[in-house]
Design an enzyme around this catalytic site. Structure first.
Site, PDB file in Angstrom:
ATOM      1  N   GLU A 195      21.217  36.506  34.555  1.00  0.00           N
ATOM      2  CA  GLU A 195      21.839  35.534  35.439  1.00  0.00           C
ATOM      3  C   GLU A 195      23.333  35.533  35.092  1.00  0.00           C
ATOM      4  OE1 GLU A 195      20.338  31.544  35.106  1.00  0.00           O
ATOM      5  OE2 GLU A 195      21.760  30.822  36.612  1.00  0.00           O
TER       6      GLU A 195
ATOM      7  N   ARG B 299      11.587  36.641  22.305  1.00  0.00           N
ATOM      8  CA  ARG B 299      13.035  36.775  22.344  1.00  0.00           C
ATOM      9  C   ARG B 299      13.578  36.921  20.921  1.00  0.00           C
ATOM     10  NH1 ARG B 299      16.512  33.372  25.352  1.00  0.00           N
ATOM     11  NH2 ARG B 299      15.134  33.305  27.120  1.00  0.00           N
TER      12      ARG B 299
ATOM     13  N   LYS C 111      23.040  31.067  25.928  1.00  0.00           N
ATOM     14  CA  LYS C 111      24.313  31.082  26.631  1.00  0.00           C
ATOM     15  C   LYS C 111      24.899  29.674  26.701  1.00  0.00           C
ATOM     16  CE  LYS C 111      22.606  33.653  29.937  1.00  0.00           C
ATOM     17  NZ  LYS C 111      22.338  34.315  31.201  1.00  0.00           N
TER      18      LYS C 111
HETATM   19  P1  ATP Z   1      19.929  32.324  27.550  1.00  0.00           P
HETATM   20  O1  ATP Z   1      18.871  31.371  27.102  1.00  0.00           O
HETATM   21  O2  ATP Z   1      20.703  32.923  26.444  1.00  0.00           O
HETATM   22  O3  ATP Z   1      20.781  31.788  28.641  1.00  0.00           O
HETATM   23  P2  ATP Z   1      18.425  33.661  29.533  1.00  0.00           P
HETATM   24  O4  ATP Z   1      17.034  34.157  29.322  1.00  0.00           O
HETATM   25  O5  ATP Z   1      18.604  32.460  30.365  1.00  0.00           O
HETATM   26  O6  ATP Z   1      19.113  33.547  28.124  1.00  0.00           O
HETATM   27  P3  ATP Z   1      19.137  35.669  31.400  1.00  0.00           P
HETATM   28  O7  ATP Z   1      20.468  36.031  31.908  1.00  0.00           O
HETATM   29  O8  ATP Z   1      18.189  35.024  32.325  1.00  0.00           O
HETATM   30  O9  ATP Z   1      19.350  34.780  30.118  1.00  0.00           O
HETATM   31  O10 ATP Z   1      18.463  36.915  30.680  1.00  0.00           O
HETATM   32  C1  ATP Z   1      18.380  38.209  31.199  1.00  0.00           C
HETATM   33  C2  ATP Z   1      17.260  38.915  30.496  1.00  0.00           C
HETATM   34  O11 ATP Z   1      17.494  38.969  29.097  1.00  0.00           O
HETATM   35  C3  ATP Z   1      15.951  38.194  30.703  1.00  0.00           C
HETATM   36  O12 ATP Z   1      14.970  39.137  31.071  1.00  0.00           O
HETATM   37  C4  ATP Z   1      15.660  37.565  29.375  1.00  0.00           C
HETATM   38  O13 ATP Z   1      14.295  37.512  29.138  1.00  0.00           O
HETATM   39  C5  ATP Z   1      16.384  38.496  28.389  1.00  0.00           C
HETATM   40  N1  ATP Z   1      16.821  37.759  27.206  1.00  0.00           N
HETATM   41  C6  ATP Z   1      17.623  36.684  27.160  1.00  0.00           C
HETATM   42  N2  ATP Z   1      17.766  36.241  25.899  1.00  0.00           N
HETATM   43  C7  ATP Z   1      17.041  37.076  25.112  1.00  0.00           C
HETATM   44  C8  ATP Z   1      16.779  37.157  23.708  1.00  0.00           C
HETATM   45  N3  ATP Z   1      17.299  36.276  22.851  1.00  0.00           N
HETATM   46  N4  ATP Z   1      15.989  38.150  23.267  1.00  0.00           N
HETATM   47  C9  ATP Z   1      15.461  39.041  24.124  1.00  0.00           C
HETATM   48  N5  ATP Z   1      15.667  39.028  25.443  1.00  0.00           N
HETATM   49  C10 ATP Z   1      16.441  38.054  25.950  1.00  0.00           C
HETATM   50 MG    MG Z   2      18.279  32.138  32.348  1.00  0.00          MG
END
Ligand code: ATP
Ligand code: MG
Length: 558
Positions: free
Chosen positions: A41, A267, A277
């Site tokens: 995102e 994760r 983020k």
């Molecule tokens: P955050 O909680 O940091 O905002 P998010 O999952 O909301 O992370 P996205 O931009 O939606 O962030 O993530 C893109 C991809 O990266 C998704 O498929 C998510 O599952 C993966 N991802 C995000 N954070 C991690 C992590 N700490 N370890 C492994 N994969 C991750």
């Molecule tokens: Mg997200």
């Protein structure tokens, strides 16, 4: 192609993590290819947790001869921005992955999402609901008790179509209506209790502008994005495991042919840092760090600016592996991977981080000689360079003690040490200022002991690095420590920023690196690996970031 992939699956069977097992199973049965995606995102910069997901998704595609898309999941307009889109593209490319011509935006599927919503309404599988968010919570029930049907659940198809069209046309304010799936308010899985599919948000979108005032919810949009792109394996993190029945419901009811399989993995969490983020943005917005690319940040741009290589990050992602159990990886494992990668490819130089002046009283005044020193003892191919030596030098403050502790083998009054690549020197006295602080150390050198001369007389225990004072270059050196202090009492609780995470030093470096450019890396003897800062270093004033110290607690194989 199918046969070929079946063969790849057979060759790889039993290797790798549980995701491989699933893919091998699918390739053996009804699938002819593997197609994954990385779906960030664009609401912040990527961090090393994302790197794990990138390596996994692009890695699987490569391994099975398939494809991986880069897709921006941009369905939440208020938090998203093109700045983030650009940084994410740069980071994925820098990590070494190529999406070729497959760069997609969920926002370009808004029409299709809308069509699917209309289809669900027509089939009696979705309805417009007027409950407020608070009322909806009350109707939802709990883990142990079923929910109640919304009073709007039995609206006619015509009424639903009319209301939904008017939602789209902007006739209603935010929060007044939603479109919900009609599934089962008594489902033991709360995600299946008539989840919201669309919400009203009169918000400007970074790509579609003001064209839409209804936006799809993640759980509705994401499976459709996968279906539209013909994704075969939709790999996401564990928190979506309970959403999988809804993912499958949307796929099955979309009327579109693809049947992606959602697979969840744990994760990445790491000690001494934060990985969400939201929390990283807060550090940036509160001015606690120097932007998203502050070298202390676990962001890809921060790691890059610190001087970490993509090779080291990929190696780290390989080493941590993939599983379903959430855990926190010790950040010293990343340090280990960084050192391992830089060890043989980085030239060595001498830099004195906290300088103390040394005068060699029996060395001719005004004389400078050039001494050959290896550029990397672990890699002969990097050759040698000539380092100037003279009467006045700098050594590290910590390499001298006026009253040495037991087992202090470095310089002290009456003690002899080796200067790396130069001579043995013996301390004959010190000069102090009015406050009794040592400002200079006086030594004599023994010309017989010149490095490389084959001198085999007495042995000395300490070898110090040094820089010739006349020719030294002034540099700013930034030492980083863990960004966050772990809260051992409550590992899930909020961490606080480490007040000592940055130390800025006025240092002296040898002249051979005076033309170093942003991004150039060096191993400073005994002090670690360093990189010229891309943001603040200038030819007039070099600025170095420490990438990693030479040692940390982590021992490989432990
Ligand atoms: P955050 O909680 O940091 O905002 P998010 O999952 O909301 O992370 P996205 O931009 O939606 O962030 O993530 C893109 C991809 O990266 C998704 O498929 C998510 O599952 C993966 N991802 C995000 N954070 C991690 C992590 N700490 N370890 C492994 N994969 C991750
Ligand atoms: Mg997200």
């Amino acid at each position: 192609m199918a046969e070929e992939n079946k063969k790849i699956a057979e060759d790889l069977s039993g290797t790798g993590n549980f995701i491989h097992a699933y893919i091998q199973e699918d390739l053996g049965e009804n699938l002819s290819h593997v197609h994954t995606r990385f779906p960030p995102e664009p609401n912040g910069y990527l961090h090393i947790g994302h790197a794990k997901s990138i390596c996994l998704n692009f890695g699987l595609a490569k391994l099975y001869g398939g494809k991986c898309n880069l897709r921006f999941d941009d369905t939440n307009p208020t938090k998203e921005d093109t700045e983030y889109v650009e940084s994410i593209e740069e980071d994925v490319r820098w990590l070494g992955f190529d999406w070729e011509d497959r760069l997609f935006f969920a926002s370009s599927y808004f029409d299709t999402f809308y069509e699917v919503a209309l289809k669900l309404i027509k089939e009696g599988k979705a309805y417009v609901c007027d409950l407020s968010a608070e009322e909806m919570r009350q109707y939802r029930g709990t883990l142990s008790s079923p929910g109640k049907n919304s009073p709007y659940r039995d609206r006619s198809v015509e009424e639903n179509l009319d209301l939904f069209t008017r939602m789209k046309n902007g006739e209603f304010p935010d929060g007044s209506h939603t479109l919900r799936a009609k599934i089962d308010m008594a489902s033991p899985n709360i995600n299946m209790r008539d989840p919201v599919l669309y919400r009203i948000a009169h918000a400007h979108h970074h790509k579609t502008g003001d064209a839409w005032c209804i936006y799809p919810m993640y759980d509705f949009a994401h499976p459709l994005e996968d279906v539209i792109e013909n994704i075969t394996h939709s790999i996401c993190t564990m928190e979506f495991e309970d959403h999988r029945p809804l993912y499958d419901w949307v796929v099955d009811n979309s009327g579109l042919p693809a049947k992606p399989r959602q697979i969840e993995f744990a994760r990445l969490g790491m000690t001494n840092t934060v990985m969400s983020k939201r929390k990283l943005r807060a550090l940036v917005e509160d001015g606690l760090v120097d932007g998203w690319d502050d070298p202390r940040m676990p962001t890809i741009s921060g790691l890059r600016r610190r001087g970490v290589t993509p090779e080291a990050i990929r190696d780290f992602c390989e080493k941590i592996g993939v599983s379903k159990a959430n855990s926190r990886v010790d950040s010293s494992l990343l340090d280990h991977c960084i050192r391992d990668d830089l060890k043989t490819k980085t030239p060595v130089a001498m830099a004195v981080l906290r300088p103390l002046k040394v005068t060699i009283t029996n060395y001719p005044e005004g004389q400078i000689e050039f001494l050959p020193v290896e550029n990397n003892p672990e890699n002969e191919a990097l050759g040698i360079r000539e380092v100037p030596f003279g009467r006045e030098l700098y050594i590290e403050q910590e390499d001298f003690m006026e009253v040495p502790e037991k087992k202090f083998f470095r310089l002290a009054p009456g003690k002899e040490v080796r200067l790396k690549g130069a001579y043995y020197i013996t301390c004959t006295g010190v000069v102090k200022d009015g406050d009794g602080k040592i400002t200079e150390v006086l030594c004599t050198y023994d010309p017989e002991t010149k490095s490389g001369s084959g001198f085999e007389g007495r042995k000395v225990k300490g070898t110090l690095h040094w820089v010739c004072a006349d020719t030294a270059i002034d540099a700013e050196v930034r030492l980083y420590d863990a960004m966050m202090l772990d809260n051992d009492e409550d590992p899930s609780g909020d961490m606080i920023m480490n007040p000592n995470s940055l130390e800025v030093l006025s240092s002296k470096v040898e002249p051979s690196i005076k033309d170093a450019k942003g991004g150039d890396r060096f191993q400073f003897m005994r002090n670690g690996y360093f990189c010229v800062d891309t943001k603040t270093s200038t030819p007039q004033k070099l600025v170095f970031n420490r990438i990693v110290a030479l040692k940390s607690a982590y021992k490989p194989g432990k």
